[in-house]
Design a protein around this motif. Sequence first.
Motif, PDB file in Angstrom:
ATOM      1  N   PHE A   1       0.848  -1.352   0.011  1.00  0.00           N
ATOM      2  CA  PHE A   1      -0.059   0.001  -0.052  1.00  0.00           C
ATOM      3  C   PHE A   1       0.456   1.343  -0.052  1.00  0.00           C
ATOM      4  O   PHE A   1       0.621   2.239  -0.634  1.00  0.00           O
ATOM      5  CB  PHE A   1      -0.915  -0.125   1.350  1.00  0.00           C
ATOM      6  N   SER A   2       2.058   1.061   0.648  1.00  0.00           N
ATOM      7  CA  SER A   2       2.768   2.536   0.667  1.00  0.00           C
ATOM      8  C   SER A   2       4.173   2.312   1.363  1.00  0.00           C
ATOM      9  O   SER A   2       4.019   2.118   2.727  1.00  0.00           O
ATOM     10  CB  SER A   2       2.095   3.600   1.704  1.00  0.00           C
ATOM     11  N   TRP A   3       5.111   1.929   0.469  1.00  0.00           N
ATOM     12  CA  TRP A   3       6.380   1.829   1.011  1.00  0.00           C
ATOM     13  C   TRP A   3       7.075   2.891   1.914  1.00  0.00           C
ATOM     14  O   TRP A   3       7.804   2.577   2.892  1.00  0.00           O
ATOM     15  CB  TRP A   3       7.035   1.342  -0.118  1.00  0.00           C
ATOM     16  N   LYS A   4       6.647   3.974   1.456  1.00  0.00           N
ATOM     17  CA  LYS A   4       7.370   5.103   2.257  1.00  0.00           C
ATOM     18  C   LYS A   4       6.840   5.053   3.859  1.00  0.00           C
ATOM     19  O   LYS A   4       7.962   5.262   4.635  1.00  0.00           O
ATOM     20  CB  LYS A   4       7.117   6.424   1.731  1.00  0.00           C
ATOM     21  N   LEU A   5       5.606   5.049   3.878  1.00  0.00           N
ATOM     22  CA  LEU A   5       5.171   4.993   5.434  1.00  0.00           C
ATOM     23  C   LEU A   5       5.605   3.830   6.256  1.00  0.00           C
ATOM     24  O   LEU A   5       5.921   4.070   7.298  1.00  0.00           O
ATOM     25  CB  LEU A   5       3.482   5.061   5.206  1.00  0.00           C
ATOM     26  N   THR A   6       5.478   2.902   5.303  1.00  0.00           N
ATOM     27  CA  THR A   6       5.963   1.505   6.099  1.00  0.00           C
ATOM     28  C   THR A   6       7.358   1.696   6.732  1.00  0.00           C
ATOM     29  O   THR A   6       7.743   1.521   7.589  1.00  0.00           O
ATOM     30  CB  THR A   6       6.138   0.197   5.117  1.00  0.00           C
ATOM     31  N   LEU A   7       8.304   2.203   5.580  1.00  0.00           N
ATOM     32  CA  LEU A   7       9.855   2.372   6.368  1.00  0.00           C
ATOM     33  C   LEU A   7       9.583   3.266   7.536  1.00  0.00           C
ATOM     34  O   LEU A   7      10.492   2.988   8.431  1.00  0.00           O
ATOM     35  CB  LEU A   7      10.565   2.888   5.041  1.00  0.00           C
ATOM     36  N   VAL A   8       8.952   4.330   7.522  1.00  0.00           N
ATOM     37  CA  VAL A   8       9.025   5.180   8.838  1.00  0.00           C
ATOM     38  C   VAL A   8       8.455   4.448  10.027  1.00  0.00           C
ATOM     39  O   VAL A   8       9.117   4.258  10.994  1.00  0.00           O
ATOM     40  CB  VAL A   8       8.088   6.258   8.687  1.00  0.00           C
TER      41      VAL A   8
END
Length: 1134
Positions: A709-716
């Motif tokens: 769904f959203s890799w950026k948010l996941t990394l955070v």
Amino acid sequence: MTNFAYYYVGIGAGVFILGYLQISLWITAAARQIQIIRKMYFRKVMRMEIGWFDCTSVGELNTRMSDDINKINDAIADQVGIFIQRFTTFVCGFLMGFAKGWKLTLVIISVSPLIGVGAGLMALLTGMELQAYAKAGAVADEVLSSVRTVAAFGGEKKEVERYDRNLVSAQRWGIRKGLIMGFFTGYMWFIIFLCYALAFWYGSSLVVDTQEYSPGTLLQVFFGVLIAALSLGQASPCLEAFAAGRGAATIIFETIERKPEIDCLSEAGYKLDKVKGDLEFHNITFHYPSRPEVKILDQLNLQVKSGETTAFVGPSGAGKSTAIQLIQRFYDPKEGMVTLDGHDIRGLNIQWLRSLIGIVEQEPVLFATSIAENIRYGRPGVSNDDIITAAKEANAYNFIMDLPQKFDTLVGEGGGQMSGGQKQRIAIARALVRNPRILLLDMATSALDNESEAVVQEALDKVRMGRTTISIAHRLSTIKNADVIVGFEHGRAVERGKHEELLDRKGVYFTLVTLQSQGDKALNQKQQISSLLSGLPDDDSEEVEPAPVARILKYNAPEWPYMLFGSFGAAVNGGVNPVYALLFSQILAVRFPPTFSMPDPVEQRREINGICLFFVVVGLVSFFTQMLQGYAFSKSGELLTRRLRCLGFQAMLGQEIAWFDDHRNSPGALTTRLATDASQVQGATGSQIGMIVNSLTNIGVAIIISFYFSWKLTLVILCFLPFLALSGGFQAKMLTGFAKQDKEAMEAAGQISGEALNNIRTIAGLGKERNFVEMFEAQLEAPYQAALKKANVYGACYGFAQCVVFMANSASYRFGGYLVYREGLHFSFVFRVISAIVTSGTALGRASSYTPDYAKAKISAARFFQLLDHIPKISVYSDEGDKWDNFKGDIKFIDCKFTYPSRPDIQVLNGLSVSVRPGQTLAFVGSSGCGKSTSVQLLERFYDPNNGRVLIDGRESTRVNVAFLRSKIGIVSQEPILFDCSIAENIRYGDNQRHLSMDDVIAAAKKAQLHDFVMSLPEKYDTNVGSQGSQLSRGQKQRIAIARAIIRDPKILLLDEATSALDTESEKTVQEALDKAREGRTCIVIAHRLSTIQNSDIIAVMSRGYVIEKGTHDYLMSLKSAYYKLVTTGAPIS
């Protein structure tokens, strides 16, 4: 969004501080209370009378000091805070729900009792499983308590099979329990998902159809109630801790409130100004509180005049030592009184009375400090000069000055670094330093060899002058020169007078003298003075390395299909959590304007119903996989437990008999080991694997969903994941690590309490209870300070763990908001990612919290493997060793020396040489403890001699196959041990190599004069004999034992006092049976009644571990020596 993020940070900080305060304050409070309870408990225990210690085992008291008080600690420490926290969460959640939307709240509540039911039933089941094992436990206990009988009749394999049969029911229960546990866990998840579906369906109709709620309200109510329900569930472990704590506290407080019958620390009672030292016993009747049915003293009347030395002699068990303990007021007599200078000692102050008395015991107890300190225990505040004088008087000064550290030499635990003679002399110095009016010597020299005896005896003769002395001794050399000799028998003083007078009376004293002087002469000719071994090092719990998991799994290998299925179930269960997060965000996507403002109501309904249905499906899947996981793992675990119990039991029965003499391997300890260790090993295989698989799939699925769904948010969010996992694991670790440090800090105090409780008699005799209480309390200071420090650390950790979640949420929502705003990310995705990862983070924490079980399992397994790997010195199971066909039964003992491994300082056989040819009967006579029974045990190969050899048909016994040798020997012992089964089974036990028909049994019974009696019973041969044969009289048991020995048609028959416990009538019958059984067999008889052995081929008179004269009855009579005296006085040989 930013504002919300800040709120979150604020809440997080608040939670940190509150969490810290909550935990640390509660723990501090608990530490203080526990400190007080410990002190009160120990103080009270040290005040108890000795009779109370007879009825309460020291082990139990030590356990209570540590475990039970720790349970109380668990109940009143952090658990209370956590319980209050969870409970308030529960209340607030429901209050919020009712305030915001009462309709929906009610609907959700209506389902929640179903969850509670499941939780309640799970707790009930554990009790049932333990009961199911009890039956197998009883078998194990019975067999291990009578291990000598099992070994003698080669019944090891039979017993292992019987134990295994009884394990089946325990195994069934365990599997059933696993299945039901799985069923209920599944059921709970199923209900929870149904609950979601119901709530969402009803809620959405409230939002869409009647417009009562805004979508926001719906969420608030839903989460409020959900969190409330969950926290109620989490509060239940606290309730368990409370219950355990209350249970433990009952026992502890009972002791604290108990009034001691003889309070040694009380100030009451008066002190006499002048003490002459006249003691008198008036009509005393007494029995020990632990054995109220055995009368020890029976109307004892006795005077001991001041300044005289009075010697008590008599067979063991006649009440000599008991009389001494009454003088010290360890017990109060039931009837009659003991007086000192005409005053009843019950009216005198106890501490003062005991300070007048110096006592030297047979096995003196030294405390684990220096020699000087040990002597100083005799009298507080004694000067060094006094210590030296006392040491000189006790003939101890010279050997002490030879030691490198002189008086500062440490004597070791229980005086283990000193030899017997040295310990004895230090104890005498300790008694002398008190300058006592009354000196009690309880067999003070019996455990010594001749040289040290002479030295110690000299010391005693020096110090007796001018004191009232009572001396108990078995060696007559030590009592010849007493002023008065009192002969005891059956709890009465039957004769008194001087050495010569009593010899003329030909009573108790005369018998003792004749037996002993013979033994002494012979010993002195041999001039055998063996130096003593120093005491045993006593290491109770050896440290075990945790066992490698691979090895545990190897034992579980046959169950791999179950484990595979279980892992599959666990994997699916792991996936459920993130999927449910996904559904949630789907709801949100539906809830908020885009879906909720779908122009077409039908479309909207369909979407909502779809989601509800999906919830139900997930619930169902979860239900079945939980059940699968529960069943599969419990089946593999229970099979493993059963296999281990069986192997363990088999290994125990295969050990040599000496192994059972070690107090660590007492039947009680071994049965516990089978019961608990074996079942704990499961913790390392089935459920553990399940847990790991579950967590891994959980995290895996969560991460896949979020990256999608959203890799950026996941990394955070992933940055916070370690913290989340850490905090979860940290909480679990804290809970377990907490106990361990406590334990180490408590060990020093435990050592003191252990030493005090084990030697309570010595401490009471010296009046040193207060010192030990003070030492114990001083040792408690360190653990107490540590607990206070730990309270702070633990509080901080708890606070951190609680606040991490809020911080993670704050960061991710802030960044999520930014992404929605800048990159047009759909906001429902933000929810999906956050909830998926947060749920999986907590799952990680949960997995790590399973480690304590796991560690326990590995240690249990290690203890078990230690048992399986222990190679017995005399192995029953091995096929090595000679076997031959024409077994004749020719026996020779050649210069055998032997000490029991558990008591290496007492030489039992001292060069025994005697032989018996096939078909002859050899009879051993002699006083108890002279090694008669020991020689029989060497022949059975329960033990092997330390020096010398036992030859059977000319072959050395150590080279003969054990099972083969034992199969040729039949044994009838003084107290025959029967097993809890029918008479026929008991007789069949005699030969476990082949199957015996009923005719064989009856033939043997007829030979043993048993048949007629059995036929008169209603159930004849199927009559159950009760546990240990308690349903039968002694004569009947004895005859069953004879039948059991006859049925194996042995070549060698051993009769160990087979008729001594019987009355004359049954003795006649049994004796006839024995005479029949002896025909054509080599026979060794041990008897106390001389009438039973007159017609033996060889009679060997033993004393002090070897034969002093042997020959036929007539030959020995003509020698007019020891045997002649025994026969003519007709006295029983004690």
